[in-house]
Design a protein around this motif. Sequence first.
Motif, short mmCIF file in Angstrom:
data_model
loop_
_atom_site.label_atom_id
_atom_site.label_comp_id
_atom_site.label_asym_id
_atom_site.label_seq_id
_atom_site.Cartn_x
_atom_site.Cartn_y
_atom_site.Cartn_z
N SER A 1 -8.73 1.62 10.67
CA SER A 1 -9.07 1.78 9.29
C SER A 1 -9.60 0.37 8.95
N GLN B 1 -0.96 5.38 11.43
CA GLN B 1 -1.76 4.65 11.14
C GLN B 1 -1.37 3.04 10.97
N SER C 1 -11.57 9.41 6.44
CA SER C 1 -10.79 8.32 6.51
C SER C 1 -10.86 7.24 4.94
N HIS D 1 -2.40 0.34 13.99
CA HIS D 1 -3.18 -0.80 13.42
C HIS D 1 -2.41 -2.27 13.82
#
Length: 407
Positions: free
Chosen positions: A389, A69, A176, A73
């Motif tokens: 996210s 993640q 999520s 990102h």
Amino acid sequence: MKRKINIFPILVIILVFFALNAYVLSGFGTFSPSASFAPFFWVFVISLTVALFFAISQMRAHGMSKFFQIITHVFLIMLTAEVVFAFFLLVGDVFGFLLSIPSSFEPQGYQALGRNVYWVDFAFTMFCLTVVLFIFGIIRGKYAYRVIKHTLYFDDLPKSFDGFTITQISDVHAGSFTKPKQVQKGIDLINAQKSDLFVFTGDLVNNAASEIVPYIGHFSQIEAPFGQFSVLGNHDYGDYVKWPSETDKTNNLQQLKAHHAALGFRLLLDEHVELTKDGEKIILAGIENWGLGFGERGDLQRALAGTSATDFKVLLSHDPSHWEAQVKNNPSKIQLALAGHTHGMQFGIEAFGIKWSPVKYRYKHWAGIKSENGRYLNVNRGFGFIGFSGRVGIWPEITVIELKRKV
């Protein structure tokens, strides 16, 4: 027999990526050409790229991790910011070339290539603004729920349903979520609409049925006088992870269906129900996921079996490509279809009369209301998020639709 990998597109992507970074580096160099930071720049770019490929390989083998993640990102934010910077830098370079400003008129601050340092400053400001917006989208944007209201008019709406309201959400992607208190704010906002009917148009989880368990207490609070109804989305079938066996995958789907019931949602699987009021009715139909490239499971004909062409119908179908393919020209008129799926790609611009997201290049209609052949489609921008996210410019949506009878 091993499937051959076409390496040409991969090489093109790599070349474009490094060309982009070289161009960005030339723009950064405009600020201080004498500074020798190019090696550090390339070490960062190459290290981040290698880390990305490593994270992807680990994700495929062991599932999504925190490392995956973080790396994805950082890569996404930097790549997007670089594209924005390169765009504005290119605009300045093109104008500088076309104008061919004589050197005697060049203000102080022009560098090689005839670049105006003030324009490069502006491009860099946009670079920084992009980074800030993405950070905001990660921290706050993904829970920045907003209510979008539409009033739709129909010639054939039964009189008793004049003023009937429907609240729609889509794409929860419970796996999520990390902040239950923020999710609760969204639930409270849903109930505050006091609509007659609540519908959920698919993708309750990312992959596993267990993802919704921590949030059953939240979503089970949703209540509407005419009930709460739902359909499945492409992610709900567990197609995007490797299961120990086909039996495990099947059991996961059965468990997810049970969770819909625990939430108080009536799951519509290629079927319909009649909603009655003062002796009149409307049809609420729902199909399993049907989407081009995402599994064409749903059976619309079966869902509408027993209805007539003159019935007023509302259809729940996760993927808006289904409306284009089977709904808008269906002989049995479906007055309103409700979909989700696109998320508006969780990134875009909807301001100052501009409505744009990269997802528009994949879906003809990707958010909001569309009308054709006297029929309506609403594409909800999604309640949750997946992959990235966060949300930037395309905020999580609670849709409220009021049905009105034309007079």
